[in-house]
Write a protein that holds these residues in place. Structure first.
Motif: not given
Ligand code: 4AD
Ligand code: MG
Length: 436
Positions: A16, A19, A53-57, A61
């Motif tokens: 998980d 990312t 690496s925070d995928p939301t920030s 992409q």
């Protein structure tokens, strides 16, 4: 590289955290790929996440991002395919540049970045001063700058005791070494404070400036042509021996540009290597443009400088994509140091034009005759005293010499097919932008 994991793989529980943008350490065996686009894949025996690496920030992409957007994240864009490929091709072109000149007996000379002279006389220089920083704490910057009685800046109180600038060209310094050692070249950053927001201009760019001693304009044009054919050819393994290893690296990158950035670019570059360049005088170029009956935005008339639209018409339309060298420009539109031709109207200048980019190279035979050069400085209202050392080269053992300047980012643009020069240098400097 496609990496294949199974639930049995060591580290599978961290899946998980794997990312976009994360860094991972992967161990395994390379094997031929079971289908898919890649030739090989990695059968992973162990994986661990090194940096999350925070995928939301994370800004980039997986979907395609626009070039404009990527410029706003210039610190992360080298991680994309396109910018990785540009960086490698840029590196290969730099290597091939040194290789070409070194193999031909040129000596690399470091020209200064801070200078007191304006080589091109176009007044496009950035000041280098400590007057402002020294008074910055007070808040009001300009008021504290020392001035003379008539209200001008008192430069004697500045760091260099005279106005100093970031250099627009290393040529004048290059000439001093060429008239001592024979052929030399410089390769370094140059700066222009021209406010042109175009796809071909940077405020900071790298320039390659060879200077040839005992040489005239024909020698200069021959050198420029061989150089361009060599470095472009180098990208396709046409030049062998020790250059070969980078070239092999570049092959995949060039295929990438050919597929994704500019279809057919490999064939077009091959043409550059194999076909002779077109030679044209400025006067003939004007005649050609007038005769074309095409409506240009800028006027075409003998005595006026050629604009980018004219240059592109000549190489792209009139000569079907071949590089074109235009020579013998009117002296009024060229710099003071160019050698006057016998007609009294033109100078021994040359510009090399290529499709899409327009002017890639600008060069000239230099005025080696002291009296002509002094007269030219007077005509252009330039102060002879401040060029005393440059004039000394004509006082003591003057020789005919010639050279040119090539904008390295324009070369990268030409070789990769990238539309905008801002995407050919890691951190572009343009009006209103110096973030990174
Ligand atoms: O034609 P330029 O101004 O010539 C000189 O500076 C001479 N002193 C060169 C010499 O004879 N040694 O500039 C040379 C080249 C141009 O042909 C162009 O490729 C590039 O430098 N160039 C720029 N590239 C990016 N951004 C800019 N603002 C540029 N200005 C010039
Ligand atoms: Mg020029």
């Amino acid at each position: 590289m496609q990496c294949v994991l199974t639930p049995d793989t060591e580290g599978y529980d961290q899946i998980d955290s794997i990312t976009t943008g994360a860094s991972v350490l992967v161990e395994g065996l390379v094997a031929s790929s079971q289908g898919g686009k890649q030739k090989v894949e990695l059968k992973v025996s162990k994986i661990s996440v090194i940096g999350e690496s925070d995928p939301t920030s994370f800004p980039i992409q997986k979907k395609r991002a626009s070039r404009e957007f990527l410029r706003s994240v210039a610190h992360l864009r080298p991680r994309t395919n396109t910018f990785g490929a540009v960086a490698r091709v840029r590196n290969a072109l730099a290597y091939a540049t040194h290789k070409f000149f070194q193999d031909n007996g040129f000596v690399w000379v470091a020209s200064p970045i801070i200078t007191a002279s304006d080589c091109e006389g176009a007044g496009e220089q950035f000041y280098v001063t400590t007057l402002i920083s020294n008074s910055a704490e007070g808040g009001s910057l300009v008021k504290d700058i020392p001035s003379t009685k008539d209200g001008r800046v008192d430069w004697s109180q500045d760091f260099f005791c005279k106005p100093a600038f970031l250099t627009v060209s290393g040529q004048l310094n290059g000439e001093t070494y060429a008239t001592a050692l024979s052929d030399i070249y410089t390769f370094g950053p140059t700066f222009r404070a021209e406010n042109s927001n175009t796809s071909r201009h940077l405020a900071e760019f790298w320039m390659i400036e060879p200077e040839l001693a005992f040489a005239d304009l024909n020698d200069d044009m021959a050198c420029a042509s061989s150089y361009l054919q060599y470095v472009v050819g180098a990208l396709f393994c046409l030049v062998l021996n020790s250059v070969k290893y980078i070239l092999e690296n570049c092959k995949e990158d060039m295929d990438f540009f050919n597929t994704w950035i500019e279809k057919g670019i490999i064939d077009r570059l091959n043409d550059v290597v194999e076909k002779n360049f077109v030679h044209l005088s400025y006067s003939d170029a004007i005649e050609l443009l007038v005769g074309s009956k095409k409506k240009f935005e800028f006027p075409v008339k003998w005595g006026l400088d050629l604009q980018s639209e004219h240059e592109r018409y000549i190489t792209e339309v009139a000569f079907g994509g071949r590089p074109v060298i235009i020579r013998d420009y009117p002296k009024e539109i060229k710099a003071f140091y160019m050698r006057q031709n016998d007609d009294g109207k033109t100078v021994a200048a040359m510009d090399l034009l290529v499709p899409r980019v327009g002017e890639l190279i600008g060069g000239s035979q230099r005025e080696e005759r002291l009296d002509y050069l002094e007269a030219r400085l007077d005509e252009q209202n330039l102060n002879k005293d401040s060029y005393w050392w440059y004039l000394d080269l004509r006082r003591y053992g003057s020789v005919p010499h010639a050279g040119f300047g090539l904008g390295f980012e324009r070369l990268v643009q030409f070789a990769t097919g990238m539309d905008n020069i801002r995407d050919t240098i890691p951190f572009p400097r343009v009006p209103g932008s110096a973030e990174f």
